[in-house]
Design a protein around this motif. Structure first.
Motif, PDB file in Angstrom:
ATOM      1  N   UNK A   1      -8.921 -72.245  43.052  1.00 19.59           N
ATOM      2  CA  UNK A   1      -7.696 -71.979  44.136  1.00 19.59           C
ATOM      3  C   UNK A   1      -6.396 -72.250  43.479  1.00 19.59           C
ATOM      4  N   UNK A   2      -5.941 -72.417  42.249  1.00 13.33           N
ATOM      5  CA  UNK A   2      -4.839 -72.861  41.823  1.00 13.33           C
ATOM      6  C   UNK A   2      -3.664 -72.200  42.207  1.00 13.33           C
ATOM      7  N   UNK A   3      -3.830 -70.908  42.760  1.00 13.12           N
ATOM      8  CA  UNK A   3      -2.492 -70.187  43.351  1.00 13.12           C
ATOM      9  C   UNK A   3      -2.271 -70.588  44.679  1.00 13.12           C
ATOM     10  N   UNK A   4      -3.200 -71.217  45.416  1.00 14.61           N
ATOM     11  CA  UNK A   4      -2.929 -71.530  46.745  1.00 14.61           C
ATOM     12  C   UNK A   4      -2.888 -72.908  46.976  1.00 14.61           C
ATOM     13  N   UNK A   5      -1.332 -73.312  46.870  1.00 16.90           N
ATOM     14  CA  UNK A   5      -0.735 -74.679  46.849  1.00 16.90           C
ATOM     15  C   UNK A   5       0.282 -74.537  48.022  1.00 16.90           C
ATOM     16  N   UNK A   6       0.383 -75.426  48.958  1.00 19.53           N
ATOM     17  CA  UNK A   6       1.327 -75.157  49.983  1.00 19.53           C
ATOM     18  C   UNK A   6       2.416 -76.145  49.960  1.00 19.53           C
ATOM     19  N   UNK A   7       2.232 -77.478  49.557  1.00 20.27           N
ATOM     20  CA  UNK A   7       3.085 -78.641  49.356  1.00 20.27           C
ATOM     21  C   UNK A   7       2.994 -79.141  48.109  1.00 20.27           C
ATOM     22  N   UNK A   8       3.828 -79.033  47.298  1.00 21.03           N
ATOM     23  CA  UNK A   8       3.628 -79.642  45.711  1.00 21.03           C
ATOM     24  C   UNK A   8       3.391 -78.620  45.091  1.00 21.03           C
ATOM     25  N   UNK A   9       2.829 -79.010  43.776  1.00 22.56           N
ATOM     26  CA  UNK A   9       2.671 -78.135  42.684  1.00 22.56           C
ATOM     27  C   UNK A   9       1.202 -78.356  42.057  1.00 22.56           C
ATOM     28  N   UNK A  10       0.872 -77.496  41.470  1.00 19.57           N
ATOM     29  CA  UNK A  10      -0.591 -77.418  40.981  1.00 19.57           C
ATOM     30  C   UNK A  10      -0.467 -78.030  39.431  1.00 19.57           C
TER      31      UNK A  10
END
Length: 399
Positions: A207-216
Motif C-alpha cells: 500500500x506504499x502509494x496510499x499515505x495520507x499524512x506524512x511520507x512512506x
C-alpha cells in the motif's frame, strides 16, 4: 481398511477470517438484501485502461513460460518505478512472484526452517498465518493497541519475544488491517533490533502509494542492512489489479536471491498476462496516484468521521492503506458480523465487516473490534454507515 487421513498441516491451516462470512452474505442477497462489502480489500477503482489494453492488444501466438525470475523487460521497468520512490536496485535483485502472497511464502521458505519463529506486530494480515503453516514456521505476535492508533509496540516487547528460534520480523507498511503508517523513527527502531539479533526484516509494502499524512519510509531506505531486508510487493492494490496475481520479491542479498530462485524455478514462472499488465502500469502518468490517493483519503475521512460520531464507537485515524479498525460497543465481533448478515437489515440493506479476531495471534483479542475496507464510493460508505449505526442500536449483544 485404514481410513484416509488429512495432514496435520492441513488441519492447522486456518480458514480465511475475511472470507468465512461469504455464505451468509450470499444468503442475504438471495433474500433480496443489498450487502455493502467493507470486509475485503477489493478496490472499486477501475483498473487503468492502458493496463488492460496492454493485455488486450498483446500480439503473440503462444502464451509461453517466462523466465522463472519474470520477464527481463518487466523487471527493468520495475527498476524505473522503484527509482521514483528512491529505492535503488537493479533488475537482477527482483524476482517476480504470483502475487505478493508468493513473495511472502518464498521469504518464509528460504529464510526459516521448520519450527523457526517470525515476529509480527498484531493485528496483522491474516494470511501471514496461512503462509507460516505452509512453511512450517511459527508466528509470534506482539500486540499493538487501538488506543494509540496501533503504533509500533515498544522495543522491550520485541526483546521479550525474541528466542534462539527467532529468524525474522514482518512489517506491513502502511499496515493491513490497521492502516497505520510506520514512521522513519519506528523503522530505525526495527533496524536496531534486526542488527542486534541478526534477523531478517520482511517488509510488505503493498500500500506504499496510499499515505495520507506524512511520507512512506521504505525498509529499503534503511542503511547498513542490505543483507537483512526483503521487500515483498504487488501490483494488486497499487493499480487495482488484484486478479493479475503479480508481485515481487526484492532484496540486495545475493545468497538469498539465489536460494529463492530455486523455489521460483520449481513453480516454473509467474503469470504471463499479469506481467504484461504490470509492465504497462509503470508507464502510467505520475498523477495517477494523486487522483486515486485523493479518492481514498476522502473515503477515509468520511468513514472515520461517521464511525466516531456513533455512540461508544472509537476509530483511530489511519495514516495509510484503505482500512480502518474500529472498536464497537458489542460483545463479540464474530457474532455481530454474522448477525448483520443473518438477522439484520435496514431499508433492505446491510453491511459486511471483517471481525478483528482473525487478525490477532493472541486468543481473546479483537473481540470488540472490526476492520472496515473503505473501497466503496462515498455514497455507498454513507449508506453502509447508516446501516451500521442502526444495527448498533438494536444488536442484542450491545454493551
Amino acid at each position: 481398511m485404514t481410513q484416509l487421513t488429512i495432514s496435520k498441516r492441513g488441519h492447522h491451516m486456518p480458514p480465511s477470517p475475511i472470507r468465512k462470512l461469504v455464505p451468509y452474505a450470499e444468503a442475504a442477497k438471495r433474500r433480496g438484501i443489498k450487502v455493502y462489502h467493507l470486509n475485503i480489500g477489493q478496490p472499486d477503482i477501475e483498473t487503468p485502461k492502458p493496463v488492460l489494453d496492454a493485455v488486450r492488444h498483446s500480439d503473440f501466438r503462444i502464451l509461453e513460460y517466462s523466465h522463472s525470475a519474470g520477464n527481463e523487460s518487466y523487471r527493468k521497468k520495475l527498476v524505473e518505478y522503484y527509482k521514483k520512490v528512491c529505492i535503488d536496485i537493479n533488475y537482477n535483485q527482483i524476482i517476480i512472484t504470483t502475487g505478493g502472497s508468493e513473495a511472502i511464502l518464498f521469504g518464509f521458505m528460504a529464510c526459516l526452517d521448520a519450527g523457526d519463529e517470525v515476529i509480527i506486530p498484531e493485528p496483522f494480515y491474516a494470511n501471514y498465518n496461512g503462509f507460516a503453516v505452509e512453511a512450517g514456521v511459527n508466528v509470534v505476535s506482539i500486540t499493538s493497541r487501538i488506543e494509540n492508533g496501533f503504533a509500533l509496540p515498544p522495543i522491550d516487547d520485541f526483546e521479550k519475544a525474541i528466542t534462539p528460534k527467532t529468524k525474522a520480523i514482518v512489517i506491513c507498511n502502511p499496515n493491513n488491517p490497521t492502516g497505520y503508517l510506520y514512521s522513519k523513527e519506528e523503522m530505525e527502531t526495527l533496524k536496531s533490533i534486526i542488527l542486534k539479533h541478526n534477523l531478517y526484516l520482511f517488509a510488505d509494502e503493498a500500500y506504499r502509494e496510499f499515505c495520507y499524512e506524512g511520507t512512506h519510509f521504505s525498509a529499503m531506505h534503511l542503511q547498513g542492512v542490505n543483507d537483512h531486508v526483503v521487500l515483498m510487493d504487488t501490483i494488486s492494490k497499487r493499480y487495482s489489479c488484484c486478479g493479475g496475481r503479480v508481485g515481487a520479491f526484492i532484496t540486495r542479498n545475493k545468497e538469498l536471491l539465489d536460494t529463492v530462485m530455486k523455489f521460483a524455478q520449481a513453480r516454473l514462472s509467474p503469470p504471463g498476462l499479469g506481467q504484461i499488465a504490470g509492465e504497462a502500469a509503470v508507464d502510467l502518468p505520475d498523477n495517477y496516484f494523486d487522483i486515486t490517493k485523493a479518492e481514498y483519503k476522502a473515503r477515509r475521512n468520511l468513514i472515520v468521521k461517521r464511525l466516531n460520531a456513533m455512540h461508544n464507537v472509537f476509530c483511530p485515524n489511519p495514516g495509510g492503506a484503505f482500512y480502518a479498525m474500529a472498536k464497537l460497543p458489542i460483545d463479540d465481533a464474530d457474532k455481530f458480523c454474522q448477525w448483520l448478515l443473518e438477522d439484520f437489515h435496514y431499508n433492505d440493506q446491510t453491511v459486511m465487516l471483517a471481525p478483528a479476531t482473525g487478525f490477532y495471534g493472541t486468543t481473546g483479542l479483537g473481540k470488540q473490534e472490526v476492520r472496515l475496507a473503505y473501497v466503496l464510493n462515498l455514497d455507498a460508505i454513507n449508506a453502509a454507515m447508516d446501516c451500521l449505526e442502526k444495527a448498533l442500536e438494536v444488536y442484542p449483544g450491545k454493551v
